[in-house]
Design a protein around this motif. Structure first.
Motif, mmCIF file in Angstrom:
data_model
loop_
_atom_site.group_PDB
_atom_site.id
_atom_site.type_symbol
_atom_site.label_atom_id
_atom_site.label_comp_id
_atom_site.label_asym_id
_atom_site.label_seq_id
_atom_site.Cartn_x
_atom_site.Cartn_y
_atom_site.Cartn_z
ATOM 1 N N TRP A 297 7.668 -1.794 -1.180
ATOM 2 C CA TRP A 297 7.615 -0.595 -2.025
ATOM 3 C C TRP A 297 6.819 -0.870 -3.304
ATOM 4 C CZ3 TRP A 297 11.425 3.831 -2.279
ATOM 5 C CH2 TRP A 297 11.913 4.139 -1.011
ATOM 6 N N PRO A 298 5.810 -0.055 -3.597
ATOM 7 C CA PRO A 298 5.121 -0.176 -4.882
ATOM 8 C C PRO A 298 6.065 -0.076 -6.076
ATOM 9 C CG PRO A 298 3.810 1.163 -3.405
ATOM 10 C CD PRO A 298 5.130 0.913 -2.705
ATOM 11 N N ILE A 299 7.112 0.729 -5.973
ATOM 12 C CA ILE A 299 8.086 0.806 -7.067
ATOM 13 C C ILE A 299 8.639 -0.574 -7.378
ATOM 14 C CG2 ILE A 299 10.424 1.588 -7.653
ATOM 15 C CD1 ILE A 299 9.755 4.237 -6.302
ATOM 16 N N ALA B 282 4.359 7.155 -11.130
ATOM 17 C CA ALA B 282 4.865 7.044 -12.496
ATOM 18 C C ALA B 282 5.165 5.591 -12.849
ATOM 19 C CB ALA B 282 6.119 7.895 -12.657
ATOM 20 N N MET B 283 5.699 4.824 -11.901
ATOM 21 C CA MET B 283 6.009 3.424 -12.177
ATOM 22 C C MET B 283 4.730 2.600 -12.337
ATOM 23 S SD MET B 283 9.203 3.260 -12.587
ATOM 24 C CE MET B 283 9.397 1.477 -12.644
ATOM 25 N N TYR B 284 3.692 2.933 -11.579
ATOM 26 C CA TYR B 284 2.395 2.280 -11.785
ATOM 27 C C TYR B 284 1.905 2.552 -13.206
ATOM 28 C CZ TYR B 284 -2.634 1.771 -11.939
ATOM 29 O OH TYR B 284 -3.907 1.436 -12.338
ATOM 30 N N ALA B 285 1.979 3.813 -13.625
ATOM 31 C CA ALA B 285 1.529 4.169 -14.970
ATOM 32 C C ALA B 285 2.351 3.458 -16.036
ATOM 33 C CB ALA B 285 1.602 5.682 -15.154
ATOM 34 N N ALA C 15 -4.653 1.596 -0.260
ATOM 35 C CA ALA C 15 -5.395 2.031 0.936
ATOM 36 C C ALA C 15 -6.585 2.914 0.582
ATOM 37 C CB ALA C 15 -4.459 2.741 1.911
ATOM 38 N N GLY C 16 -7.113 2.751 -0.630
ATOM 39 C CA GLY C 16 -8.278 3.517 -1.043
ATOM 40 C C GLY C 16 -7.999 4.969 -1.349
ATOM 41 N N THR C 17 -6.729 5.335 -1.483
ATOM 42 C CA THR C 17 -6.366 6.739 -1.696
ATOM 43 C C THR C 17 -6.304 7.116 -3.167
ATOM 44 O OG1 THR C 17 -3.989 6.290 -1.737
ATOM 45 C CG2 THR C 17 -5.003 6.698 0.432
ATOM 46 N N GLY C 18 -6.229 6.119 -4.051
ATOM 47 C CA GLY C 18 -6.040 6.425 -5.461
ATOM 48 C C GLY C 18 -4.634 6.888 -5.782
ATOM 49 N N GLN C 19 -3.704 6.683 -4.842
ATOM 50 C CA GLN C 19 -2.315 7.083 -5.031
ATOM 51 C C GLN C 19 -1.395 5.931 -4.637
ATOM 52 O OE1 GLN C 19 -1.263 10.015 -6.155
ATOM 53 N NE2 GLN C 19 -3.004 11.398 -5.910
ATOM 54 N N MET C 20 -0.222 5.880 -5.270
ATOM 55 C CA MET C 20 0.819 4.981 -4.826
ATOM 56 C C MET C 20 1.593 5.644 -3.687
ATOM 57 S SD MET C 20 0.685 2.183 -6.712
ATOM 58 C CE MET C 20 -1.108 2.393 -6.548
ATOM 59 N N HIS C 21 2.012 4.843 -2.737
ATOM 60 C CA HIS C 21 2.769 5.354 -1.599
ATOM 61 C C HIS C 21 4.234 4.960 -1.742
ATOM 62 C CE1 HIS C 21 -1.169 6.215 -0.098
ATOM 63 N NE2 HIS C 21 -1.494 4.930 -0.122
ATOM 64 N N GLU C 22 5.046 5.509 -0.860
ATOM 65 C CA GLU C 22 6.452 5.105 -0.854
ATOM 66 C C GLU C 22 6.566 3.636 -0.463
ATOM 67 O OE1 GLU C 22 10.542 6.804 1.148
ATOM 68 O OE2 GLU C 22 8.770 6.573 2.430
#
Length: 334
Positions: free
Chosen positions: A245-247, A301-304, A274-281
């Motif tokens: 989990w990225p979290i 939000a946790m990445y930020a 994965a090149g999406t520019g987004q964090m995943h679950e």
């Protein structure tokens, strides 16, 4: 969503209820937010409503300290996965009174194996710390006393009944216990979890039991920790096996006392989107292109938060210098 439910069979008499899974953290986090909002802004327009809510929360947590005798809560969902329902006709697995407050479900929405979720209890104690401070500010002395007393009970019980002696790591927190001698040794990437205790439970990053628990959580001894060619970190039984989990990566960075570990966590998050520019679950430990949820606002939000923390613009002052706590004695490093 008024008048709707996640599963039609769960629809209850309250049209605002989406799902009746009971989690301790669902009551704790709004109280934590209310206190931290006040501490940051000085605004008080929400305090009276917060304190009214806190009285209800304290009553619920008191009831669930004696779940077997006092609680009317039941949850049964037919035809689903075992983690979506509670055993014993919806009552949950048997527990013995310990001083902790009972929870039917984990922050992941999965059913608790044992009814006392230790990180959720410590998070509840932190929420009560904030309630006590707000109540003192509002001159609600009785509520301040009630909140402080329950916070102390939850912490004392978590230390007495929620810690185990591990052969490799020494005294560590269990994830769940039942008061009958059973303990579940693992962590879950969802918050509150054991790794996130400094963020949500007023536990210092220098606390000896926390540090030992952290070593356990970030090791192969923890069944939810995975190491692969893309990353290593904590996952959850809620998502597929060998998924991280990225979290949890962000939490590992935020709770580290080593700046290099924080930076490494941020770099790992950047390299596993994965090149999406987004964090995943979650994503597979060997292949970030195998992920759950195309985007996950909580993980974003946790990445930020981690990125801001690294440049000293995050919320560290709020959780690194928490309000006074009513507690069992801390386990300080010698």
């Amino acid at each position: 969503m008024r008048g709707r439910a996640q599963v039609p069979g769960d629809l209850c008499e309250n049209p605002w209820v989406w799902e009746e899974k009971y989690e301790v953290d669902s009551l704790a986090f709004p109280l934590l937010l209310a206190h931290r909002f006040w501490a940051t802004t000085g605004r008080t327009d929400h305090v009276s409503r917060t304190l009214r809510t806190a009285r209800t929360v304290i009553a619920v947590w008191r009831t669930e300290q004696d779940h077997e005798r006092l609680s009317a809560y039941r949850f049964r969902r037919r035809g689903g996965a075992p983690g979506d329902t509670l055993p014993d006709a919806g009552r949950g697995a048997p527990v013995r009174r310990t001083g902790m407050t009972w929870s039917g479900f984990r922050p992941s929405d999965d059913a608790c194996r044992y009814g006392y979720n230790v990180p959720a209890n410590l998070c509840a104690a932190a929420a009560l710390d904030g309630v006590a401070e707000l109540a003192r500010h509002a001159r609600a002395a009785e509520l301040a006393e009630d909140a402080a007393r329950l916070a102390a009970e939850l912490r004392t019980a978590a230390v007495q009944h929620g810690t185990v002696q591990h052969p490799e790591f020494g005294s560590i927190y269990a994830y769940e216990v039942d008061g009958n001698g059973n303990a579940l040794l693992m962590d879950d990437a969802n918050m509150p979890g054991l790794l996130s205790l400094p963020l949500v439970a007023n536990v210092p990053t220098t606390d000896a039991v926390y540090l030992a628990t952290r070593q356990f959580v970030l090791s192969p001894a923890n069944p939810t920790w995975h190491r692969g060619t893309a990353a290593e970190g904590v996952g959850s039984p809620h998502t597929p096996d060998e998924h991280i989990w990225p979290i949890a990566i962000a939490v590992q960075g935020l709770t580290s006392n080593v700046r290099a570990e924080r930076i490494n966590a941020l770099e790992t998050l950047l390299s596993t989107d994965a090149g999406t520019g987004q964090m995943h679950e979650s994503f597979h430990k060997d292949d970030p292109c195998r992920f759950t949820r195309p985007w996950f606002s909580w993980a974003n939000a946790m990445y930020a938060e981690l990125a801001l923390d690294i440049v000293d613009l995050g919320t560290r002052p709020l959780w690194a210098s928490p309000p006074p706590t009513s507690q069992a004695p801390r386990h300080q490093m010698s």
